[in-house]
Design an enzyme around this catalytic site. Structure first.
Site, mmCIF file in Angstrom:
data_model
loop_
_atom_site.group_PDB
_atom_site.id
_atom_site.type_symbol
_atom_site.label_atom_id
_atom_site.label_comp_id
_atom_site.label_asym_id
_atom_site.label_seq_id
_atom_site.Cartn_x
_atom_site.Cartn_y
_atom_site.Cartn_z
ATOM 1 N N GLY A 11 0.841 -1.193 0.000
ATOM 2 C CA GLY A 11 0.000 0.000 0.000
ATOM 3 C C GLY A 11 0.871 1.235 0.000
ATOM 4 C CD GLN A 53 3.432 5.835 2.507
ATOM 5 O OE1 GLN A 53 2.442 5.319 2.016
ATOM 6 N NE2 GLN A 53 4.425 5.123 3.019
ATOM 7 C CB CYS A 94 5.381 2.200 7.327
ATOM 8 S SG CYS A 94 4.913 3.701 6.445
ATOM 9 C CG LEU A 95 6.653 0.954 1.247
ATOM 10 C CD1 LEU A 95 6.055 1.242 -0.119
ATOM 11 C CD2 LEU A 95 7.777 -0.071 1.126
ATOM 12 C CG HIS A 148 -0.438 1.511 7.425
ATOM 13 N ND1 HIS A 148 0.522 1.010 8.281
ATOM 14 C CD2 HIS A 148 0.233 2.303 6.547
ATOM 15 C CE1 HIS A 148 1.711 1.492 7.926
ATOM 16 N NE2 HIS A 148 1.564 2.269 6.867
ATOM 17 C CD GLU A 149 -1.137 2.551 2.803
ATOM 18 O OE1 GLU A 149 -0.670 3.694 2.657
ATOM 19 O OE2 GLU A 149 -0.418 1.564 3.026
ATOM 20 C CG HIS A 184 0.590 6.930 5.333
ATOM 21 N ND1 HIS A 184 1.745 7.380 5.933
ATOM 22 C CD2 HIS A 184 0.779 5.603 5.127
ATOM 23 C CE1 HIS A 184 2.586 6.364 6.088
ATOM 24 N NE2 HIS A 184 2.022 5.274 5.615
#
Ligand code: ZN
Length: 169
Positions: free
Chosen positions: A46, A51, A91-92, A133-134, A137
């Protein structure tokens, strides 16, 4: 298509609250494509526009084993949730950190798709975790915010050290 740069913690742009998308047009479709490319290249499941430094309410995901079922969520919103589950998340934007976080088990998600149609889906398990989670962000929130103060202090120190190492001449 292009691979975009992914911002990493503690970059202050990760704390920005993203604005709603007001037009589903070719430029937005291009951004979604680039984000998918970026997510696949980084081996993520995701990615939120926040991000990659674009404060728009846009999320891409692909939870399929073959990475061939991309999903694009425009202006995603959780309209109902219930239950609880604990899942180890990464997380990226927070490389090499994996910690357990408690989230809702099931969510009802409303969003707009790339053809501009309003959609509503029920999600549970990993899909529900990913969606929560997304969307966090998009609100400037990171999964590490759910950790204990002690763990957050440790992460902050590690990130500060990484920044110093990166800028060492
Ligand atoms: Zn993330």
């Amino acid at each position: 298509m292009a691979v975009l740069h992914i911002l990493t913690y503690p970059d202050p742009r990760l704390r920005e609250k993203a604005r709603p998308v007001d037009a589903v047009d070719a430029a937005l479709a291009q951004l979604a494509d680039d984000m998918l490319q970026t997510m696949y290249a980084a081996k993520g499941i995701g990615l939120a526009a926040t991000q990659v430094g674009v404060p728009k309410r846009l999320v891409v995901m692909d939870l399929s084993p073959q990475h061939d079922q991309p999903q694009v969520l425009i202006n995603p919103r959780i309209i109902a949730s219930d239950g609880a589950q604990v899942c180890e998340e990464g997380c990226l934007s927070v490389p090499e950190v994996f910690e357990e976080v408690e989230r809702a088990q099931r969510v009802t998600l409303a969003y707009v798709d790339l053809s501009g149609e309003a959609q509503r889906v029920e999600a549970d398990g990993l899909l529900a975790v990913c969606v929560q989670h997304e969307i966090d962000h998009l609100d400037g929130k990171l999964f590490v915010d759910y950790l204990s103060r002690l763990k957050q202090d440790r992460l902050r120190k590690k990130a500060d050290k990484r920044l110093r190492d990166d800028t060492r001449l």
